[in-house]
Motif scaffolding. Structure first.
Motif, PDB file in Angstrom:
ATOM      1  N   ALA A  39      68.930  40.871  20.237  1.00  0.00           N
ATOM      2  CA  ALA A  39      68.489  41.889  19.919  1.00  0.00           C
ATOM      3  C   ALA A  39      68.238  42.651  19.367  1.00  0.00           C
ATOM      4  O   ALA A  39      68.091  43.860  20.699  1.00  0.00           O
ATOM      5  CB  ALA A  39      66.738  40.974  20.354  1.00  0.00           C
ATOM      6  N   VAL A  41      58.178  42.171  21.010  1.00  0.00           N
ATOM      7  CA  VAL A  41      58.628  42.409  21.775  1.00  0.00           C
ATOM      8  C   VAL A  41      58.591  43.100  22.791  1.00  0.00           C
ATOM      9  O   VAL A  41      59.423  44.119  22.702  1.00  0.00           O
ATOM     10  CB  VAL A  41      59.822  40.972  21.947  1.00  0.00           C
ATOM     11  N   LYS A  96      59.160  44.549  27.178  1.00  0.00           N
ATOM     12  CA  LYS A  96      59.367  43.734  28.320  1.00  0.00           C
ATOM     13  C   LYS A  96      59.449  44.430  29.203  1.00  0.00           C
ATOM     14  O   LYS A  96      59.921  46.175  29.054  1.00  0.00           O
ATOM     15  CB  LYS A  96      60.882  43.206  27.989  1.00  0.00           C
ATOM     16  N   ILE A 102      54.409  39.112  24.102  1.00  0.00           N
ATOM     17  CA  ILE A 102      54.569  39.481  22.710  1.00  0.00           C
ATOM     18  C   ILE A 102      53.252  39.542  21.658  1.00  0.00           C
ATOM     19  O   ILE A 102      52.644  37.986  21.031  1.00  0.00           O
ATOM     20  CB  ILE A 102      55.919  38.133  22.244  1.00  0.00           C
ATOM     21  N   GLU A 130      63.454  43.437  18.605  1.00  0.00           N
ATOM     22  CA  GLU A 130      63.210  42.884  17.871  1.00  0.00           C
ATOM     23  C   GLU A 130      62.723  41.490  18.153  1.00  0.00           C
ATOM     24  O   GLU A 130      63.001  40.742  19.053  1.00  0.00           O
ATOM     25  CB  GLU A 130      64.374  42.894  16.630  1.00  0.00           C
ATOM     26  N   PHE A 131      61.625  40.819  17.254  1.00  0.00           N
ATOM     27  CA  PHE A 131      61.650  39.375  17.715  1.00  0.00           C
ATOM     28  C   PHE A 131      62.364  38.816  16.855  1.00  0.00           C
ATOM     29  O   PHE A 131      62.585  38.112  16.025  1.00  0.00           O
ATOM     30  CB  PHE A 131      59.724  39.350  17.483  1.00  0.00           C
ATOM     31  N   LEU A 132      62.927  37.717  17.600  1.00  0.00           N
ATOM     32  CA  LEU A 132      63.804  36.772  17.212  1.00  0.00           C
ATOM     33  C   LEU A 132      63.253  35.105  16.966  1.00  0.00           C
ATOM     34  O   LEU A 132      62.848  34.530  17.729  1.00  0.00           O
ATOM     35  CB  LEU A 132      65.530  36.497  18.139  1.00  0.00           C
ATOM     36  N   GLU A 161      65.007  28.382  21.107  1.00  0.00           N
ATOM     37  CA  GLU A 161      65.707  29.116  22.320  1.00  0.00           C
ATOM     38  C   GLU A 161      66.534  27.266  23.545  1.00  0.00           C
ATOM     39  O   GLU A 161      66.876  26.438  23.155  1.00  0.00           O
ATOM     40  CB  GLU A 161      64.990  29.279  23.787  1.00  0.00           C
ATOM     41  N   LYS A 190      58.657  26.293  28.552  1.00  0.00           N
ATOM     42  CA  LYS A 190      57.962  27.134  29.237  1.00  0.00           C
ATOM     43  C   LYS A 190      56.564  26.741  28.822  1.00  0.00           C
ATOM     44  O   LYS A 190      56.327  27.379  30.586  1.00  0.00           O
ATOM     45  CB  LYS A 190      58.386  28.388  28.832  1.00  0.00           C
ATOM     46  N   MET A 193      69.029  32.578  22.042  1.00  0.00           N
ATOM     47  CA  MET A 193      67.931  31.930  20.313  1.00  0.00           C
ATOM     48  C   MET A 193      69.457  31.629  19.610  1.00  0.00           C
ATOM     49  O   MET A 193      69.812  32.777  19.336  1.00  0.00           O
ATOM     50  CB  MET A 193      66.964  33.043  20.361  1.00  0.00           C
TER      51      MET A 193
HETATM   52  P1  AMP Z   1      62.620  36.695  28.933  1.00  0.00           P
HETATM   53  O1  AMP Z   1      61.733  37.052  30.376  1.00  0.00           O
HETATM   54  O2  AMP Z   1      63.695  37.628  28.792  1.00  0.00           O
HETATM   55  O3  AMP Z   1      63.802  35.220  29.002  1.00  0.00           O
HETATM   56  O4  AMP Z   1      61.635  36.410  27.954  1.00  0.00           O
HETATM   57  C1  AMP Z   1      60.326  35.263  28.358  1.00  0.00           C
HETATM   58  C2  AMP Z   1      60.408  34.178  26.561  1.00  0.00           C
HETATM   59  O5  AMP Z   1      59.959  35.291  25.985  1.00  0.00           O
HETATM   60  C3  AMP Z   1      61.447  34.098  26.618  1.00  0.00           C
HETATM   61  O6  AMP Z   1      62.078  32.797  26.960  1.00  0.00           O
HETATM   62  C4  AMP Z   1      61.598  34.098  25.059  1.00  0.00           C
HETATM   63  O7  AMP Z   1      60.287  32.749  24.865  1.00  0.00           O
HETATM   64  C5  AMP Z   1      60.392  35.171  24.881  1.00  0.00           C
HETATM   65  N1  AMP Z   1      61.097  37.125  24.099  1.00  0.00           N
HETATM   66  C6  AMP Z   1      61.741  37.311  24.586  1.00  0.00           C
HETATM   67  N2  AMP Z   1      62.029  37.841  23.861  1.00  0.00           N
HETATM   68  C7  AMP Z   1      62.426  37.615  22.442  1.00  0.00           C
HETATM   69  C8  AMP Z   1      62.535  37.736  20.980  1.00  0.00           C
HETATM   70  N3  AMP Z   1      63.530  38.965  20.990  1.00  0.00           N
HETATM   71  N4  AMP Z   1      63.102  37.625  20.351  1.00  0.00           N
HETATM   72  C9  AMP Z   1      61.659  36.056  20.461  1.00  0.00           C
HETATM   73  N5  AMP Z   1      61.965  35.925  21.737  1.00  0.00           N
HETATM   74  C10 AMP Z   1      61.360  35.955  22.575  1.00  0.00           C
END
Ligand code: AMP
Ligand code: GLY
Length: 433
Positions: A122, A147, A149, A161, A191-193, A197, A219, A278
């Motif tokens: 993303a 999104v 992080k 999110i 960006e949201f994807l 997964e 999850k 994704m």
């Molecule tokens: P992560 O800790 O980076 O795995 O993020 C936790 C969860 O957030 C992921 O398992 C996805 O379900 C969701 N997620 C993270 N990044 C994105 C993104 N860019 N677009 C959509 N969902 C996301």
């Protein structure tokens, strides 16, 4: 070989269980391990970040190879400490160097790595508290949902999110203000994807690689993927929508450039890479890298490897993976995690677990394997000691059949406030051929 597995969860029980089947395995140790690993290995006292205890255990037990389960010790530089210690430098070690572990330890590092090496992910920007205004502008340029992080390790909780721009701006301020401690000093906004997964696992020696069975993780705490995020409530492997064509794209667009990128950047990487992907209309995008195996995916994945895992690990640690071939079972695996009611928020501990005659059934021949996650022994009794208590895996063909077998087995295990998701695998039925 004498083997030491570091960690204490279901993942480490499953890794130890697989290693134990190897003809190369002489003595098997876990530090600290759990009552499940105690059935197949010798548990040693000590924590995964306790270098002195680990060094003592390696020297006392003539350990030939160390396999690290969780990311923490890797992010803290355990491999580098081994390399710098004259008594440990020749011990084989499965797990990347501290720089390699930054693929998981810093989201900003991982994103820069991907853009440097042309790996699909993303689009993003990173911000600290001095650039709040630019961060707001970037959020305004994106479409909902947003999104956010935390850059650093936040025990799997550092991703928010928000649905609206207002919430996103508020969340950004909370993150930069210390909601996740120092891990949130830098925030990656991306960006949201949209897609589905899948977790892909690779074992690499820094040049060559083996692709392990892929898996889908569940999850959220609630049925239908509702409610709070957890460490993982179940796993299924294989994943119907990752056909050969998709996996070819994953290998060409993601795995090869990742392994080559590590080498090009001069990063010493001998260990697992867990790529969270994704699938967006048939094209793979990286959501995150982890520098370890997934939990509970491992409890499914290990049961599908028919070749000698210890041989693969030894070759990876020696830099000789090119000669190895992984053999993957045609049978699938479905894992359901039994947790303590209340998890992932507060929950009780110390409840006695009944049905222990079933708990020891994890031999290779058994269709059901029970991996311990949060259990301990108290006054001679097996009790719950964590949110995720046990992972129950069934092997066989077809999700429907596996579900018919696994849930009655789970009913035989009893403890106060037992909870599990009853819908593991249901979403994947439509992809089965
Ligand atoms: P992560 O800790 O980076 O795995 O993020 C936790 C969860 O957030 C992921 O398992 C996805 O379900 C969701 N997620 C993270 N990044 C994105 C993104 N860019 N677009 C959509 N969902 C996301
Ligand atoms: N199951 C997801 C993880 O291990 O991070």
């Amino acid at each position: 070989m004498n083997v030491l597995v570091l960690g204490s969860g279901g993942r480490e029980h499953a890794i130890a269980w697989k290693i134990k089947q190897s003809e190369k395995c002489e003595k098997l140790f876990c530090m600290p391990g759990n009552p499940g690993t105690a059935l197949i290995a010798t548990n040693l006292a000590g924590g995964v970040n306790d270098f002195d205890a680990i060094k003592g255990a390696v020297l006392d037990n003539a350990i030939d190879i160390v396999v690290v389960g969780p990311e923490d010790p890797l992010v803290n530089g355990l491999r580098d400490k081994f390399a710098a210690d004259s008594q440990l430098a020749n011990v084989l070690f499965v797990g990347p160097s501290q720089r390699g572990a930054m693929l998981e330890g810093s989201k900003d590092f991982a994103k820069e790595f991907m853009s440097r090496h042309g790996i699909p992910t993303a689009s993003y920007k990173s911000f600290t508290s001095v650039d709040i205004e630019q961060a707001d502008k970037f959020l305004e340029s994106l479409q909902a949902p947003y999104v956010l992080k935390a850059d650093g390790l936040a025990a799997g909780k550092g991703v928010l999110i928000p649905e609206t721009l207002e919430e996103a701006k508020a969340s950004l301020r909370e993150m930069l203000g210390g909601m996740f401690g120092a891990a949130g000093n830098t925030v990656v906004i991306e960006e949201f994807l949209r897609g589905i997964e899948v977790s892909v696992f690779v074992l690499t020696d820094g040049k060559d690689y083996l692709i392990l069975p892929e898996a889908k993780d569940y999850k959220r705490i609630g049925v239908g993927d509702k409610g709070l995020n957890t460490g993982g409530m179940g796993a299924v492997s294989p994943v119907g929508f990752t056909d050969a064509q998709f996996m070819k794209k994953v290998e060409e667009r993601i795995i090869k450039p990742t392994v080559n990128g590590l080498a090009a950047d001069g990063i010493d990487y001998k260990g697992f890479i867990f790529i969270g992907l994704m699938n967006c209309n048939g094209d793979p995008y990286v959501i995150e890298y982890n520098v370890r195996m997934g939990d509970p995916e491992t409890e499914a994945v290990m049961t599908r490897i028919d070749s000698d895992l210890l041989s693969h690990l030894e070759a990876a640690a020696k830099g000789e993976l090119s000669g190895e071939k992984i053999v993957i079972s045609e049978e699938g695996a479905l894992t359901v995690v039994c947790v303590s009611g209340g998890y992932p928020q507060s929950y009780g501990k110390g409840y006695e677990i009944f049905g222990s005659e079933y708990l020891e059934r994890s031999s290779v021949e058994d269709k059901i394997k029970i991996f311990h996650a949060g259990t301990s022994m108290k006054e001679g009794k097996l009790v719950t000691s964590g949110g995720r208590v046990l992972a129950v895996t069934v092997n066989g063909k077809g999700i429907e059949k596996s579900r018919e077998i696994v849930y009655p087995e789970i009913d035989k295990i009893m403890y106060t406030n037992k909870y599990y998701r009853s819908d593991i695998g249901l979403d994947l039925l439509k992809y089965e051929k």
